[in-house]
Design an enzyme around this catalytic site. Structure first.
Site, PDB file in Angstrom:
ATOM      1  N   SER A  22       0.829  -1.192   0.000  1.00 14.77           N
ATOM      2  CA  SER A  22       0.000   0.000   0.000  1.00 14.77           C
ATOM      3  C   SER A  22       0.879   1.264   0.000  1.00 14.77           C
ATOM      4  CB  SER A  22      -0.953  -0.025   1.192  1.00 14.77           C
ATOM      5  OG  SER A  22      -1.972   0.918   1.080  1.00 14.77           O
TER       6      SER A  22
ATOM      7  N   ASP B 155      -9.236  -6.403  -4.643  1.00 12.33           N
ATOM      8  CA  ASP B 155      -8.830  -5.076  -4.173  1.00 12.33           C
ATOM      9  C   ASP B 155      -9.452  -3.999  -5.075  1.00 12.33           C
ATOM     10  OD1 ASP B 155      -7.512  -2.781  -3.297  1.00 12.33           O
ATOM     11  OD2 ASP B 155      -5.553  -3.750  -3.144  1.00 12.33           O
TER      12      ASP B 155
ATOM     13  N   HIS C 190      -8.492  -4.855  -0.340  1.00 14.37           N
ATOM     14  CA  HIS C 190      -7.163  -4.294  -0.101  1.00 14.37           C
ATOM     15  C   HIS C 190      -6.533  -4.833   1.176  1.00 14.37           C
ATOM     16  CE1 HIS C 190      -3.887  -1.510  -0.548  1.00 14.37           C
ATOM     17  NE2 HIS C 190      -4.147  -0.920   0.608  1.00 14.37           N
TER      18      HIS C 190
END
Length: 350
Positions: free
Chosen positions: A148, A301, A330
């Site tokens: 991320s 995601d 995610h």
């Protein structure tokens, strides 16, 4: 002479440190921080050849202890363990957990920075990491791994300092933050702005808006299927749903452990991410990576869709893409430890 058992205990202990860079620190924006502090942890022991370094970059509201939030990958008996590896993780600039952030003291005023805290980018974070790396006397990093926001920083670091890293493992990240992701972040900042306390110079300013911001964020971290499975409604139910409770619980949880100023600052950092800035095209920038790279995406995601990880793998030399089938969205990169471990082990065999 300490016993072998005691030596093993000492070597595998998680240790907390703070690195302080006393000189003014120039930011990509042209602004300056009068100093920077980085809270960081080490886990394990650096070997004599210094070739067992695992550098981990944490995600948005994460901290510098990856054995806490990535305990399926990092820890005793795990793939990245302190018996074999020297794991380093630094809390990023702007974050709430010990590094210089908006609630840190501004020596020019004698009070916290609050709203005056300067704008940060991932390149500023990477520069601070490199200061810490030099301070620790580490010339080579065997494995750089992150997901991320942390994955954005790892990618940026591998481009700006390509000769330092032997291998890199990226989870659920991208080369440039998308308009979709920026829109989610702006909606969260709007929630903080709508809090009447936000304009106050107080550590708790915007705290109610932060609760709502986190509730918005959760919608991007999970997805339709995740909520159907984990927050299902009972037959005949007309009010007080599990999803109601879950959203409120997550909002209250972030209020207890974070602050709105850091949340605001790091969300803007997300938005600024673009590895091609000043480097030509995205493909030109990604071509600068020298580390052998594994890029892992989560099938469901919606915040960082797998198309973004496929793009990374297609444009980073010597890169491999692996898609993990998961309904966790995610957040899958913080949950699907067995599948991620298997993907990494298989990749290393090739």
């Amino acid at each position: 002479m300490p016993s072998p058992h005691r030596e093993r205990v000492i070597c595998t202990m998680l240790q907390n440190f703070t690195y302080r860079h006393e000189e003014p620190f120039q930011l990509e924006s042209g602004e300056w921080l009068p100093y920077i502090e980085l809270a960081y942890t080490t886990y394990g022991k650096l070997n004599e050849s210094k070739d067992n370094v695992i550098w981990v970059c944490h995600a948005f509201t994460g901290n510098a202890n990856p054995s806490e939030w990535w305990n399926g990958l990092i820890g005793s008996g795990r793939l990245f363990n302190p018996e074999e590896h020297f794991v380093i993780c630094a809390n990023i600039l702007g974050s709430h957990y010990g590094s210089t952030n908006p609630l840190s003291n501004n020596p020019e005023t004698g009070e916290p920075f609050f709203h005056d805290f300067p704008f940060l980018t991932n390149r500023d974070v990477v520069l601070s990491f490199d200061k810490l790396r030099e301070h620790l006397g580490i010339d080579q990093i065997n494995t750089l791994m992150a997901g991320s926001l942390g994955g954005q920083q790892a990618l940026e670091w591998s481009i700006s300092q390509p000769d330092i890293f032997k291998e890199m493992i990226l989870f659920s990240t991208n080369a440039v933050h998308s308009p979709w992701g920026i829109a989610f972040n702006e909606s969260q900042r709007m929630a903080i702005e709508a809090d009447e306390s936000w304009k106050k110079r107080n550590p708790k300013a915007g705290i109610d808006g932060l609760r709502i911001a986190r509730s918005i964020a959760l919608l991007s971290y999970r997805n339709y299927e995740t909520y159907n499975r984990t927050q299902s409604r009972d037959e005949g139910q007309i009010n007080f749903f599990r999803a109601n409770t879950y959203q409120n619980y997550q909002g209250e949880k972030i209020q207890r452990r974070f602050n709105a100023f850091s949340y605001w600052s790091l969300s803007k950092m997300f938005d600024s991410h673009d590895v091609s800035r000043g480097r030509g095209s995205l493909a030109d920038a990604l071509a600068l990576v020298k580390a052998k790279t594994l890029v892992i995406g989560i099938s469901s995601d919606v915040l960082f869709p797998v198309e973004e990880q496929r793009f990374l793998a297609a444009n980073i030399p010597n890169a491999t893409f692996e898609e993990i089938d998961s309904t966790y969205g995610h957040d899958g990169f913080l949950i699907e430890f067995e599948a991620m471990t298997k993907a990494i082990v298989n990749w290393r065999k090739n």
